[in-house]
Design an enzyme around this catalytic site. Structure first.
Site, PDB file in Angstrom:
ATOM      1  N   GLY A 176      -1.397   7.884   0.717  1.00  0.00           N
ATOM      2  CA  GLY A 176      -1.537   8.023   2.157  1.00  0.00           C
ATOM      3  C   GLY A 176      -0.267   7.752   2.947  1.00  0.00           C
ATOM      4  N   ILE A 177      -0.443   7.074   4.075  1.00  0.00           N
ATOM      5  CA  ILE A 177       0.672   6.797   4.976  1.00  0.00           C
ATOM      6  C   ILE A 177       1.705   5.895   4.310  1.00  0.00           C
ATOM      7  CG2 ILE A 177       1.290   5.649   7.148  1.00  0.00           C
ATOM      8  CD1 ILE A 177      -1.394   6.588   8.267  1.00  0.00           C
ATOM      9  N   GLY A 178       1.250   4.962   3.476  1.00  0.00           N
ATOM     10  CA  GLY A 178       2.180   4.069   2.793  1.00  0.00           C
ATOM     11  C   GLY A 178       3.121   4.815   1.869  1.00  0.00           C
ATOM     12  N   ASN A 229       1.285  -2.425   5.600  1.00  0.00           N
ATOM     13  CA  ASN A 229       0.650  -1.119   5.738  1.00  0.00           C
ATOM     14  C   ASN A 229      -0.716  -1.013   5.070  1.00  0.00           C
ATOM     15  OD1 ASN A 229       0.694   2.056   5.875  1.00  0.00           O
ATOM     16  ND2 ASN A 229       0.444   1.522   3.703  1.00  0.00           N
ATOM     17  N   ASP A 264      -2.426  -7.695  -5.129  1.00  0.00           N
ATOM     18  CA  ASP A 264      -3.820  -7.360  -4.853  1.00  0.00           C
ATOM     19  C   ASP A 264      -4.221  -8.118  -3.588  1.00  0.00           C
ATOM     20  OD1 ASP A 264      -6.512  -6.894  -4.698  1.00  0.00           O
ATOM     21  OD2 ASP A 264      -6.966  -7.449  -6.771  1.00  0.00           O
ATOM     22  N   TYR A 280     -23.356  -7.504  10.571  1.00  0.00           N
ATOM     23  CA  TYR A 280     -22.162  -6.778  10.096  1.00  0.00           C
ATOM     24  C   TYR A 280     -22.274  -5.298  10.416  1.00  0.00           C
ATOM     25  CZ  TYR A 280     -18.669  -4.849   6.873  1.00  0.00           C
ATOM     26  OH  TYR A 280     -17.611  -4.159   6.319  1.00  0.00           O
ATOM     27  N   SER A 320      -4.583   0.192  14.412  1.00  0.00           N
ATOM     28  CA  SER A 320      -5.261   1.412  14.829  1.00  0.00           C
ATOM     29  C   SER A 320      -5.814   1.248  16.236  1.00  0.00           C
ATOM     30  CB  SER A 320      -6.410   1.743  13.868  1.00  0.00           C
ATOM     31  OG  SER A 320      -7.229   2.773  14.388  1.00  0.00           O
ATOM     32  N   GLY A 335       0.804  -1.224   0.000  1.00  0.00           N
ATOM     33  CA  GLY A 335       0.000   0.000   0.000  1.00  0.00           C
ATOM     34  C   GLY A 335       0.829   1.262   0.000  1.00  0.00           C
ATOM     35  N   ALA A 336       1.859   1.304  -0.847  1.00  0.00           N
ATOM     36  CA  ALA A 336       2.793   2.433  -0.832  1.00  0.00           C
ATOM     37  C   ALA A 336       2.531   3.455  -1.934  1.00  0.00           C
ATOM     38  CB  ALA A 336       4.229   1.912  -0.951  1.00  0.00           C
TER      39      ALA A 336
END
Length: 334
Positions: free
Chosen positions: A60-62, A134, A107, A205, A183, A56-57
């Protein structure tokens, strides 16, 4: 030692210390610490020959973590769904740093893709020094098309599977670190923590609770994984980090959709605590690079970090029986 008696938070550390950016007297870090502050306190020269893997780079944070680790001159492997965007980012990073950035398709919604990524990573024969798990989904609707809780599968199961495959193939270097980005919302999971027997059941859910469940799962796994690694005599550390409330496009979108009124309320309450991307990425870099993180893990038993400092966990998050049950459940799906 497995006790956490040595580290102490000063009086009023939360919330006053967070709001005012107090730095802990022992670490020198706090809520306003940035990843650059962390790197300045590390020997980054030794990272030039290391291999860092980030999921996930591309946003965002990644993406911010990629920029941070690139300053060390390391070889960085990023797993991404959007190959074109990932390669564009890689080229941009390499033009302004000494880092080598390589892109492999990944993915996390598909475990076959996770297995292919692990295999391709093994073929590179680099020796993974740091794995940053991440990537993740923010609160979202139930996946009706595949009848599953997508957050549990992407945020937890996919990263669990990737890590186990790399552990089984001995892809990690000695002294490697595994960093799971979780988190504090783990506290808002379902009653009992994990919905065993109903994880992919649409009935009952709840987007926020399922998000919390996926983040709790990462922490429970972190705890049990450390014990297993120690029992196996492997010098690999596993840590979980809470970035804090960070303004990203994903967080904003989640607040406006699946999170509903609770997301809006949490946003209002949390607005004064929102961090910059540089500060939100600092704890990830701290866990991956700083010697203090390893000391707190090895000597005091801390596995969870926030604001570049150890943070204590709830009783549920420290439940060894629950962690082992989750580990067994996930291993059956690797």
């Amino acid at each position: 030692s497995t006790t956490s008696a040595m580290f102490r938070e000063p009086c009023c550390w939360w919330p006053l210390g967070h709001l005012r950016g107090w730095r802990h007297p022992e670490t020198g870090f706090g809520s306003r610490t940035t990843w650059n502050d962390v790197l300045e306190d590390c020997d980054i020269l030794k990272f030039r020959k290391k291999c860092i893997v980030i999921t996930g780079a591309t946003c965002g944070i990644g993406l911010e973590a990629l920029r941070a680790f690139a300053q060390t001159g390391a070889t960085i492997i990023i797993g991404a769904r959007d190959d074109d965007r990932a390669r564009t980012i890689a080229c941009e990073i390499m033009t302004v740093t000494r880092a080598i950035v390589r892109v492999l398709p990944l993915d996390l919604r598909n475990l076959d893709s996770v297995r292919a990524f692990a295999s391709a990573l093994n073929d590179l024969n680099l020796g993974v020094d740091v794995l940053i798990n991440n990537a993740g989904l923010m609160p979202c609707e139930f996946d009706d098309a595949n009848m599953r809780d997508l957050m549990f599968h992407v945020n937890f199961q996919a990263h669990f599977t990737l890590t186990q495959l790399l552990l089984q193939s001995r892809a990690f270097a000695d002294d490697a670190r595994i960093v799971n980005v979780t988190s504090q919302v783990y506290m808002f999971s379902y009653p009992g923590g994990i919905r065993f027997g109903a994880i992919d059941d649409k009935h009952g859910y709840d987007a926020v609770k399922s998000y919390g469940q996926s983040k709790l799962a990462l922490i429970l796994w972190t705890n049990v994984q450390n014990k297993i690694l120690q029992q196996d005599g492997r010098n690999i550390a596993c840590m979980a980090v809470h970035p804090g409330s960070v303004r990203t496009s994903g967080a904003d979108a989640a607040r406006k959709s699946a999170s509903g009124w609770r997301g809006a309320l949490l946003h209002c309450i949390g607005a004064p605590f929102v961090k910059s991307l540089q500060a939100g990425t600092a704890t990830t870099v701290f866990a991956a690079c700083h010697p203090l993180a390893l000391r707190y893990l090895r000597d005091e038993g801390f596995t969870f970090f926030a604001n570049c400092n150890p943070r204590r966990l709830t009783k549920t998050a420290k439940d060894d029986a629950l962690a082992q049950k989750l580990y067994d459940y996930a291993m059956n799906r690797v």
